[in-house]
Write a protein that holds these residues in place. Structure first.
Motif, mmCIF file in Angstrom:
data_model
loop_
_atom_site.group_PDB
_atom_site.id
_atom_site.type_symbol
_atom_site.label_atom_id
_atom_site.label_comp_id
_atom_site.label_asym_id
_atom_site.label_seq_id
_atom_site.Cartn_x
_atom_site.Cartn_y
_atom_site.Cartn_z
ATOM 1 N N ASP A 198 0.827 -1.205 0.000
ATOM 2 C CA ASP A 198 0.000 0.000 0.000
ATOM 3 C C ASP A 198 0.863 1.258 0.000
ATOM 4 O O ASP A 198 0.382 2.343 -0.327
ATOM 5 N N ASP A 199 2.115 1.102 0.386
ATOM 6 C CA ASP A 199 3.033 2.240 0.448
ATOM 7 C C ASP A 199 3.993 2.206 -0.735
ATOM 8 O O ASP A 199 4.285 1.140 -1.288
ATOM 9 N N ARG A 248 4.693 2.203 -6.860
ATOM 10 C CA ARG A 248 4.117 0.961 -6.364
ATOM 11 C C ARG A 248 4.167 -0.101 -7.453
ATOM 12 O O ARG A 248 4.238 0.212 -8.634
#
Length: 381
Positions: A198-199, A248
């Protein structure tokens, strides 16, 4: 030779090569050998690269394999790796009955970490010892590992001293995944898309995953690497840290929806009459890299299915390329009746990489060069 010298007849074989085989588990240099795809024997050819560890697994008479390719010292514990036991009994990958040992260099000018060391191999009735000869300390000898034969096909290794890595030595180390470790994120068993984090990616991230085709990709030190699907040894760079950090990574399905495999209530596979099920091996996936604005880059595999980028050509191929360029330089110098040093800028090479998904060839111009002006009229002769 290996077939005629089996372990059950008491043969003990030791191998010495410049580079180690894929699957040896020895420490590798991320900035040199991993990025440039030259860690292992026959690294540039996937099948030939893997054949050596397959020989080790098959022929347990191979007891030791020494190499010196990395120019690193012998103080790290991962400068020696011991055989692993069968998958059902413990850690994998399988290194047969062989101990792999990195050998350093004797001269300071060729050492990458300042060590000046070589190996001493001492045999005895129970097995053998691997020692270090430290040339920077007057040739002192240190015992590094003791290997004891349990039987003709198994041996037990014990380190003789703790890891003596220095603080800066982490620079030299590339993390290698292990089956079922905490870094495993997703694989073919996952039915949905896999957003790996998610980061945004940073240089501390260490995780890996398997694609449905069996290829293994992973993040380490901010880089996306490909790993061997069997040994989990690093094969090469896919995306560099300067391009990836802050973005990402996700794995999404990319196949034709009508060709997805479905199962009926009894668990039997339902074949779609519009699909070629005989040629269906695995579901098709896309590896994508994207930023917070969803600017997406598709990380396309190579034509052979691999992902790591062959940034540097095979050394023999590069030698041939330089000879061709030299011949072209001499040709241009002769035609212009000038010295070769004055016509260097007139000679360039074209390798013809694919730069588009279009099926129509439009240009073969080398990037960075000017196109010839279009003629204003055509004359037939």
């Amino acid at each position: 030779y290996l077939k005629s010298h089996p372990a059950n007849e008491g043969w003990k074989i030791f191998v010495f090569t410049h580079a180690p085989p894929n699957g040896s588990g020895l420490r590798v240099l991320q900035e040199i050998h991993v990025v440039n795809g030259c860690c292992w024997l026959n690294h540039s050819n996937e099948q030939r690269c893997r054949k050596f560890i397959e020989l080790v697994r098959e022929h347990r008479s191979i007891k030791g394999w020494f190499s010196g390719h990395f120019h690193l010292g012998q103080d790290y514990q991962d400068s020696i790796t011991f055989p692993t036991i069968p998958r059902e009994e413990g850690p994998y990958p399988n290194r047969g009955s062989c101990v792999f040992a990195q050998t350093s260099v004797m001269r300071a000018g060729t050492s990458r970490d300042g060590r000046q060391q070589s190996r001493l191999l001492r045999g005895n009735s129970k097995g053998f010892e691997i020692c270090t000869v430290d040339h920077a300390k007057g040739g002192t000898i240190r015992l590094d590992a003791t290997i004891t034969y349990r039987d003709d096909s198994h041996e037990l290794g014990v380190y003789a001293h703790p890891d003596e890595s220095l603080e800066h030595d982490n620079y030299f180390k590339v993390r290698m995944p292990q089956e079922d470790d905490d870094g495993y994120m997703c694989g073919p068993e996952d039915e949905t898309e896999c957003v790996l984090s998610d980061d945004p990616v940073d240089e501390q991230d260490n995780y890996w995953w398997r694609l449905s085709c069996g290829r293994v990709l992973g993040l380490t030190n901010g880089m996306l690497l490909e790993y061997d699907s069997s040994t989990l040894a690093p094969l090469g760079l896919v995306v560099s840290a300067d391009e990836l950090v802050g973005k990402r990574i996700a794995v999404i399905d990319s196949g034709i929806e009508e060709c997805e495999i479905n199962f009926d209530a009894d668990g039997a596979m339902e074949e779609d009459p519009d699909c070629d099920m005989e040629g269906f091996d695995e579901r098709e996936q896309a590896v994508i890299m994207y930023d917070e604005n969803y600017e997406v880059t598709v990380i396309q595999p190579n034509e052979d299915g691999s992902y790591w980028r062959k940034i540097v050509r095979n050394k023999i191929a590069r030698m041939k390329e330089r000879r061709r360029e030299k011949a072209a330089l001499e040709f241009a110098a002769k035609g212009l009746e000038e010295d070769k040093s004055n016509v260097k800028e007139k000679v360039q090479s074209s390798w013809g990489p694919y730069t588009t998904t279009s099926g129509i060839a439009k240009s073969t111009v080398v990037p960075g060069t000017e196109k010839a002006p279009k003629p204003t009229a055509f004359v037939s002769r």
